[in-house]
Design a protein around this motif. Structure first.
Motif, PDB file in Angstrom:
ATOM      1  N   SER A  68       0.838  -1.211   0.000  1.00 49.11           N
ATOM      2  CA  SER A  68       0.000   0.000   0.000  1.00 49.11           C
ATOM      3  C   SER A  68       0.864   1.248   0.000  1.00 49.11           C
ATOM      4  O   SER A  68       0.558   2.231  -0.695  1.00 49.11           O
ATOM      5  N   GLY A  69       1.938   1.218   0.784  1.00 52.12           N
ATOM      6  CA  GLY A  69       2.814   2.382   0.839  1.00 52.12           C
ATOM      7  C   GLY A  69       3.500   2.642  -0.484  1.00 52.12           C
ATOM      8  O   GLY A  69       3.546   3.788  -0.963  1.00 52.12           O
ATOM      9  N   ILE A  70       4.027   1.586  -1.098  1.00 50.38           N
ATOM     10  CA  ILE A  70       4.783   1.761  -2.340  1.00 50.38           C
ATOM     11  C   ILE A  70       3.867   1.950  -3.542  1.00 50.38           C
ATOM     12  O   ILE A  70       4.017   2.905  -4.320  1.00 50.38           O
ATOM     13  N   LEU A  71       2.905   1.030  -3.712  1.00 46.84           N
ATOM     14  CA  LEU A  71       2.059   1.071  -4.910  1.00 46.84           C
ATOM     15  C   LEU A  71       1.062   2.213  -4.868  1.00 46.84           C
ATOM     16  O   LEU A  71       0.913   2.957  -5.845  1.00 46.84           O
ATOM     17  N   PHE A  72       0.371   2.373  -3.747  1.00 42.30           N
ATOM     18  CA  PHE A  72      -0.663   3.411  -3.691  1.00 42.30           C
ATOM     19  C   PHE A  72      -0.044   4.792  -3.487  1.00 42.30           C
ATOM     20  O   PHE A  72      -0.213   5.689  -4.320  1.00 42.30           O
ATOM     21  N   HIS A  73       0.686   4.969  -2.393  1.00 43.93           N
ATOM     22  CA  HIS A  73       1.132   6.317  -2.031  1.00 43.93           C
ATOM     23  C   HIS A  73       2.262   6.827  -2.922  1.00 43.93           C
ATOM     24  O   HIS A  73       2.166   7.923  -3.490  1.00 43.93           O
ATOM     25  N   PRO A  85       4.002  10.995  -0.337  1.00 40.09           N
ATOM     26  CA  PRO A  85       5.246  10.308   0.056  1.00 40.09           C
ATOM     27  C   PRO A  85       5.418  10.194   1.568  1.00 40.09           C
ATOM     28  O   PRO A  85       5.946   9.186   2.059  1.00 40.09           O
ATOM     29  N   TRP A  86       4.965  11.200   2.311  1.00 38.62           N
ATOM     30  CA  TRP A  86       5.027  11.118   3.769  1.00 38.62           C
ATOM     31  C   TRP A  86       4.122   9.993   4.271  1.00 38.62           C
ATOM     32  O   TRP A  86       4.490   9.245   5.179  1.00 38.62           O
ATOM     33  N   PHE A  87       2.942   9.894   3.672  1.00 42.46           N
ATOM     34  CA  PHE A  87       2.053   8.786   4.031  1.00 42.46           C
ATOM     35  C   PHE A  87       2.721   7.449   3.705  1.00 42.46           C
ATOM     36  O   PHE A  87       2.626   6.479   4.472  1.00 42.46           O
ATOM     37  N   GLY A  88       3.380   7.386   2.547  1.00 45.46           N
ATOM     38  CA  GLY A  88       4.043   6.161   2.135  1.00 45.46           C
ATOM     39  C   GLY A  88       5.106   5.727   3.127  1.00 45.46           C
ATOM     40  O   GLY A  88       5.203   4.541   3.473  1.00 45.46           O
ATOM     41  N   TRP A  89       5.898   6.665   3.616  1.00 37.33           N
ATOM     42  CA  TRP A  89       6.914   6.322   4.614  1.00 37.33           C
ATOM     43  C   TRP A  89       6.268   5.851   5.911  1.00 37.33           C
ATOM     44  O   TRP A  89       6.798   4.970   6.597  1.00 37.33           O
ATOM     45  N   GLY A  90       5.128   6.436   6.253  1.00 37.57           N
ATOM     46  CA  GLY A  90       4.406   5.967   7.433  1.00 37.57           C
ATOM     47  C   GLY A  90       3.951   4.535   7.284  1.00 37.57           C
ATOM     48  O   GLY A  90       4.040   3.737   8.240  1.00 37.57           O
ATOM     49  N   PHE A  91       3.495   4.176   6.084  1.00 35.72           N
ATOM     50  CA  PHE A  91       3.060   2.797   5.845  1.00 35.72           C
ATOM     51  C   PHE A  91       4.245   1.830   5.894  1.00 35.72           C
ATOM     52  O   PHE A  91       4.129   0.718   6.416  1.00 35.72           O
ATOM     53  N   LEU A 152      -3.761  -3.300  -1.275  1.00 26.46           N
ATOM     54  CA  LEU A 152      -3.448  -2.343  -2.336  1.00 26.46           C
ATOM     55  C   LEU A 152      -3.871  -0.930  -1.959  1.00 26.46           C
ATOM     56  O   LEU A 152      -3.175   0.034  -2.288  1.00 26.46           O
ATOM     57  N   HIS A 153      -4.991  -0.812  -1.299  1.00 27.63           N
ATOM     58  CA  HIS A 153      -5.527   0.495  -0.932  1.00 27.63           C
ATOM     59  C   HIS A 153      -5.443   0.682   0.582  1.00 27.63           C
ATOM     60  O   HIS A 153      -5.627  -0.277   1.336  1.00 27.63           O
ATOM     61  N   PRO A 154      -5.186   1.887   1.024  1.00 33.04           N
ATOM     62  CA  PRO A 154      -4.857   2.088   2.441  1.00 33.04           C
ATOM     63  C   PRO A 154      -6.011   1.921   3.417  1.00 33.04           C
ATOM     64  O   PRO A 154      -5.798   1.419   4.529  1.00 33.04           O
ATOM     65  N   ASP A 155      -7.222   2.336   3.065  1.00 34.37           N
ATOM     66  CA  ASP A 155      -8.314   2.276   4.039  1.00 34.37           C
ATOM     67  C   ASP A 155      -8.627   0.854   4.495  1.00 34.37           C
ATOM     68  O   ASP A 155      -8.618   0.575   5.703  1.00 34.37           O
TER      69      ASP A 155
END
Length: 227
Positions: A68-73, A85-91, A152-155
């Motif tokens: 989810s972090g890499i593919l989605f964010h 990208p900040w969200f992605g690093w959090g994931f 795949l999706h964060p929610d």
């Protein structure tokens, strides 16, 4: 000071609903049928959690946060939102934390979770996220092509994780592991509210249910020795 009062939530979202729905559609077109594998792994983690296999269940949650972090964010959402990208690093941080917790779990197999209300709530929340999200999109949402899927999706990834964590962890370790999923659910709901999406309150409702169940379980555990 008065200028801030004129802003609405949607003023902070740098894209239109149509662009967001198209983003979901692009992801689904690009990665199908990876959805099936991701959900299968999520269901396996849930089953193992119900059987008390803490170490492997926690480890199986990590890939969903990584993808989810890499593919989605990083790959798609970054096109629309500067904060992606900040969200992605959090994931990615959450994936690492889950692996650390799995590594330091007391044993590869622990006693299964109690058959109490919190386990039933956790199982229901996880199943709704793993299996229900595509049905929500198909029936009352924008359509199956825009469905969000665990892994795949964060929610749905965050919501299903909260359900499994409620079964596996207690006390500070639960809240530590749940911090990023809870934070994302808040961000996700606010984003969906801003674009007037169907089911915008689902992530917020999941947080409220999981948090209430955890607090109630703690109160019950604290009171039990005095019974």
């Amino acid at each position: 000071m008065h200028g801030w009062q004129t802003y609405r939530l949607e003023d902070f979202i740098p894209f239109t609903p149509e662009i967001y729905w198209r983003l979901l559609e692009r992801i689904n077109e690009a990665f199908w049928p990876l959805h099936v594998l991701a959900v299968a792994i999520g269901l396996t983690a849930l089953l193992l959690a119900l059987r008390g296999n803490q170490r492997i269940a926690l480890a199986l949650l990590a890939p969903a946060w990584l993808t989810s972090g890499i593919l989605f964010h990083f790959t798609y959402y970054a096109e629309l939102n500067w904060a992606a990208p900040w969200f992605g690093w959090g994931f990615i941080a959450e994936a690492a934390l889950l692996l650390v917790l799995a590594l330091f779990a007391g044993s590869s197999r622990t006693q299964g979770p109690s058959k109490g209300l919190s386990t039933g709530i956790a199982t229901t929340v996880a199943l709704v996220s793993l299996l229900g999200y595509p049905l929500i999109a198909a029936t009352i949402g924008p359509g199956l092509s825009h469905a969000e899927t665990y892994g795949l999706h964060p929610d749905p990834t965050a919501i299903a994780t909260l359900g499994v964590l409620l079964m596996l962890l207690r006390g500070p370790s639960f809240w530590l592991a749940s911090f990023i999923p809870i934070l994302w659910c808040l961000i996700g709901s606010l984003t969906l509210i801003a674009i007037d999406a169907t089911g915008a309150l689902i992530p917020l409702a999941a947080v409220a249910i999981i948090a209430a169940a955890s607090v109630a379980r703690s109160i019950q555990s604290a009171a039990r020795p005095h019974e």
